[in-house]
Design a protein around this motif. Structure first.
Motif: not given
Lengths: 338, 342
Positions: B303-326
């Motif tokens: 299960m992916p961890e939450y990535t904090e994209l801003s102070s309000t937005q959190k997304t749990a997706c492996w695509l946001l991992d730096e190793r994942a393809p853009k």
């Protein structure tokens, strides 16, 4: 849209009244007139109780019409028919129902549900052929052969609706009435079923009457749309025209009431909020039925029932605002405002 | 802004003959005063169970709190006794249900149903409660409230029943209002009236609202913040603008793409293939992996961890991992088409 369009259905002043005890009559459908062309999707929208489902059912002769005519390929649907003729007619028109949980017999296997029409109309010569037809149908709607041996409760809502579609297709109909066929499904599943219906239409040249209360979905799937209000047709137009130039105040209000999935637009949008509720079809308002909630109602609207007129090419409306005999009051008001 | 509600790692399960259904898994969110949070998701995503847990309306057993806390006004509702909950329900937290026909009592006048909580929670006399009831019916826009208060639910139309239910919910000035699909059973013109009413009431009473819905149009209209649930988990959360214009989770993209857009002509809908996971045996990794067009090997197992994209937005997706393809979101997943043009 192509120029030479062949009319598949002509609905002429169709009425369906239900008797509710001694003197009360519920006028569910009260004189609607429109055509459905071959190969198109005609959407029918309106709020609950507007008579859209009754219209669909009367067009298919599930209900006998009180008055008026439905001509299907030039033949009156409600005319006198022998049992044989009726059966042949029933084969060419099929229906997909709203609730996929209630419209499939829980004690029959999916295979038998789909094959019921094939059996009734004797469309398969042998058991082997019957099974082959069922399997092809299952694949057509995106299920697999093994699903045929299961029972309806083993399927999800979207899959059940696919079974309902396979059942309707089994007898090779030309015309399918889809009555709120996707309303009970989740959005992501709705899109699957709509895409499937569109694909089938392209492959088989089907004609759809798509009944729903969700105007955005109806607009998406339909070539032309009819808007009903309290048993009457308010407006019929191509879905493009209906969205870009709605004529009837009810259509305008209906369009402006749909929340769009775009917060910025939602914040800036001006909404026509119509007051109150739909009046009872047992005792509808005199004249135009929408006048009690219409923001543009004139004196004449209470007295005279608006005529069903073709305002511009293929754009029909029933409203005094577009009738030069009656719209002086409206024009005067507009002049004052400007 | 003062926090009214803080939910931390809430997990709710149901014991069934088939095993333990993990309906809500590790859900965390918070709500401030006068804020509307929309919880969106499909049937079976856990949104209604989450809402009912906040009101402690889940029957236990078969239901059970597995983990987590629900801090309302600083106090943990999970630890409250049933008796203590009775003082909170209807007074501090109220709920509006989807179907006003089945959630109003057909044998009681609407007036009595409003008075009930006023007499119980605020110790009003019958007369006072009656007068307050008339005020409330006026507030929610029911015409002729003096006569309507003595009528039964069946004498009301659908839209009026929903207004009546809102009046009952507002009777004791709750700090938080939970609206579970409040407009789903209503026609669009009535829905527009009710959404307007809820917005006005929020401004007048300052209540925080949790709006449970599957209709993204309603969300765009009414919500300040959005939490997207899938397979019992919140997969993405953010402000309404972030979710509609800058979503980063493929499921959110799918949801936005499945909605027909009124202004586009005949573009194919982007359906999400397949159907939601079985929560009797939820997937080990990301619940959306099986339907996700971008799924990678890691998605199935972890299960992916939450990535904090801003102070309000959190997304749990492996695509946001730096190793994942853009991966860029499809155009259909941005409300109003591409915002690049603006």
């Amino acid at each position: 849209m192509n120029e030479q369009r062949e009319k598949l259905l002509e609905i002429k002043d169709l009425k369906k009244h239900f008797s509710m005890g001694r003197k009360t009559v519920l006028k569910a459908v009260d004189g609607i007139t429109f055509d459905i062309y071959k190969g198109e999707t005609f959407g029918l929208v309106g709020e609950s109780g507007c008579g859209k489902s009754t219209a669909g059912r009367t067009i298919m002769r599930i209900y006998e019409a009180t008055e008026g005519e439905v001509d299907y390929q030039g033949e009156n649907v409600h005319g006198k028919k022998s049992g044989k003729e009726l059966k042949a007619f029933a084969r060419s028109m099929q229906m997909i129902f709203q609730d996929p949980y209630a419209s499939l017999n829980p004690r029959m296997t999916v295979k038998d549900i789909i094959a019921e029409g094939i059996d009734t109309h004797g469309l398969a010569k042998s058991k082997k052929q019957r099974l082959k037809q069922v399997n092809t149908l299952l694949e057509t709607v995106g299920l697999n052969q093994e699903h045929g041996n299961r029972y309806p409760h083993e399927f999800s809502g979207g899959q059940r609706q696919r079974i309902g579609i396979a059942r309707a297709l089994a007898v090779n109909p030309d015309f399918i009435v889809a009555d709120e066929a996707i309303s009970a499904l989740d959005v992501s599943i709705q899109a699957q079923v709509v895409n499937l219906l569109k694909k089938l239409q392209e492959e088989r040249g089907l004609t759809y009457l798509f009944i729903a209360h969700d105007l955005s979905m109806v607009k998406h799937i339909s070539d032309r749309v009819g808007v009903m209000y309290l048993g009457n047709m308010a407006e019929v137009a191509t879905s493009r025209d209906l969205y870009h130039e709605p004529l009837h105040p009810y259509t305008q209000a209906l369009l402006s009431a749909i929340p769009v999935s775009d917060p910025r637009k939602e914040r800036s949008r001006e909404r026509i909020i119509i007051e109150g509720d739909v009046p009872s079809p047992i005792n509808p308002p005199s004249g135009c039925r929408f006048r009690t909630r219409c923001p543009l109602a004139m004196d004449v609207c209470a007295k005279v029932e608006p005529e069903w007129q073709e305002y511009s090419n293929d754009h029909w409306v029933a409203c005094h605002l577009y009738n030069d005999k009656y719209n002086e009051e409206h024009k005067a008001r507009q002049a004052v405002r400007s | 802004m003062k926090k009214v509600l803080e939910v931390d790692n809430l997990s709710v399960s149901f014991d069934t003959f088939g095993g333990e259904v993990k309906a809500v898994r590790d859900v965390s969110f918070e709500l401030s005063k006068q804020e509307t949070l929309a919880i969106v998701g499909e049937s079976g995503s856990g949104k209604s169970v989450t809402a009912q847990s906040l009101m402690r309306l889940i029957e236990m057993p078969p239901g059970k709190f597995v983990d987590g806390s629900i801090k309302f006004d600083g106090e943990d509702l999970v630890l409250k006794s049933d008796k203590q909950m009775e003082d909170i329900r209807g007074k501090e937290i109220s709920m509006i249900f989807q179907d006003p026909m089945t959630s109003l009592n057909p044998t009681m006048t609407v007036g009595r149903q409003i008075s009930e909580s006023l007499i119980k929670h605020q110790g009003m006399t019958k007369k006072e409660a009656h007068n307050r009831g008339i005020e409330l019916l006026k507030l929610v826009g029911i015409p002729n409230p003096e006569a309507r208060i003595n009528q039964y639910p069946h004498q009301y139309s659908g839209g009026m029943r929903q207004r009546g239910m809102i009046a009952i919910a507002l009777a004791c000035n709750p700090k938080m209002l939970i609206a579970d699909e409040p407009t789903t059973a209503l026609d669009v013109t009535i829905q527009a009236q009710i959404l307007d009413l809820m917005r006005n009431l929020k401004e007048q009473t300052g209540a925080a609202i949790i709006l449970i819905t599957h209709d993204l149009g309603v969300v765009a209209n009414a919500a300040d913040r959005v939490a997207v649930m899938y397979g019992g988990k919140i997969v993405e959360t953010g402000s309404a603008d972030e979710i509609f214009y800058n979503a980063r989770h493929p499921y959110t993209w799918g949801l936005l793409g499945s909605m027909p857009k009124l202004e586009d002509d005949n573009v194919d809908l982007h359906a999400i293939p397949g159907s939601p996971p079985d929560l009797l045996d939820p997937p080990k990794g990301c619940p959306f992996a099986a339907r996700c067009p971008y799924a990678m090997k890691v998605c199935e197992d972890h299960m992916p961890e939450y990535t904090e994209l801003s102070s309000t937005q959190k997304t749990a997706c492996w695509l946001l991992d730096e190793r994942a393809p853009k991966v860029e979101p499809p155009e259909s997943a941005i409300a109003g088409g591409s915002i690049v043009n603006e």
